[in-house]
Design an enzyme around this catalytic site. Sequence first.
Site, PDB file in Angstrom:
ATOM      1  N   HIS A 163       8.294   7.111 -54.797  1.00 44.69           N
ATOM      2  CA  HIS A 163       7.275   8.108 -54.852  1.00 44.69           C
ATOM      3  C   HIS A 163       7.858   9.465 -54.721  1.00 44.69           C
ATOM      4  O   HIS A 163       7.524  10.237 -55.175  1.00 44.69           O
ATOM      5  CB  HIS A 163       6.149   7.716 -53.903  1.00 44.69           C
ATOM      6  CG  HIS A 163       5.240   6.606 -54.362  1.00 44.69           C
ATOM      7  ND1 HIS A 163       5.293   5.450 -54.790  1.00 44.69           N
ATOM      8  CD2 HIS A 163       3.846   6.766 -54.629  1.00 44.69           C
ATOM      9  CE1 HIS A 163       4.287   4.719 -55.065  1.00 44.69           C
ATOM     10  NE2 HIS A 163       3.335   5.452 -55.341  1.00 44.69           N
TER      11      HIS A 163
ATOM     12  N   HIS B 149       6.988   2.629 -46.011  1.00 44.70           N
ATOM     13  CA  HIS B 149       8.319   3.381 -46.124  1.00 44.70           C
ATOM     14  C   HIS B 149       8.823   3.764 -44.792  1.00 44.70           C
ATOM     15  O   HIS B 149       7.864   4.070 -43.882  1.00 44.70           O
ATOM     16  CB  HIS B 149       8.224   4.444 -47.150  1.00 44.70           C
ATOM     17  CG  HIS B 149       8.777   3.930 -48.747  1.00 44.70           C
ATOM     18  ND1 HIS B 149       9.954   3.617 -48.886  1.00 44.70           N
ATOM     19  CD2 HIS B 149       7.800   4.128 -49.643  1.00 44.70           C
ATOM     20  CE1 HIS B 149       9.859   3.406 -50.264  1.00 44.70           C
ATOM     21  NE2 HIS B 149       8.783   3.497 -50.884  1.00 44.70           N
TER      22      HIS B 149
END
Length: 231
Positions: free
Chosen positions: A136, A185
């Site tokens: 992302h 993450h």
Amino acid sequence: MNTNRKKATPLFVIGGFCLILFITIASAIATESNWVARFDLNWIGKIRDGIQPDKTSIVKLVTNLGSAETTIILTIVVVLILFFLRKFVVGLWFGGTMLVCGVVLNLALKSLVGRHRPDSVNWLISESGFSFPSGHATATAVFYGLAGLFLIFTVPKIWQKIVIGIITYGFILFVMYTRVYLGVHFPTDVLGGFFLGTASVCISLGVYFIARKPLHNLLVKWRIKDRSIIE
């Protein structure tokens, strides 16, 4: 050509610096340096301290705008518009950079580093695959970074450039924030993705400034009416 090189040189310098930072983070993760764990735990505590249902809904919406799927669709739309406007060199550059740097390179580096994601017990969404660098963060930095920087070089006034820069990189940073907030993450994942994406954008745009005229002339030679360069 001199003007193009003047534009390209600072981009290569910035891109090279960001690439060095990315390699530094990747090496630290691969060798399990102590500062990585301290950095990650510190920022995870700060970012995930205020998880709230309403806030989570907004975060999930924004994070989807930075996904590889969304940025690929947006890239296709942008390239089709550029081709319709007969700006073939710009379209090929934009689409090629996003495909190679935003998708293929990111996936290759994920497999190479092989870092596992944080404990799934704390996830607020479902995810799969390796963790570093964040897809992302990389895709967002490449797509929105390309669009933002290209606009910055296009608009004439300094205040316009500043506004575009603030909006562009403010959004990129917020997408990075969402990935840590959602628990999928580590902070070093998104930081690595940001530096990788920024390096890709700067180096690619620098190459574009140098190569656009020869490519334009080549298309003209092939009797393709390219309007990427206004004579």
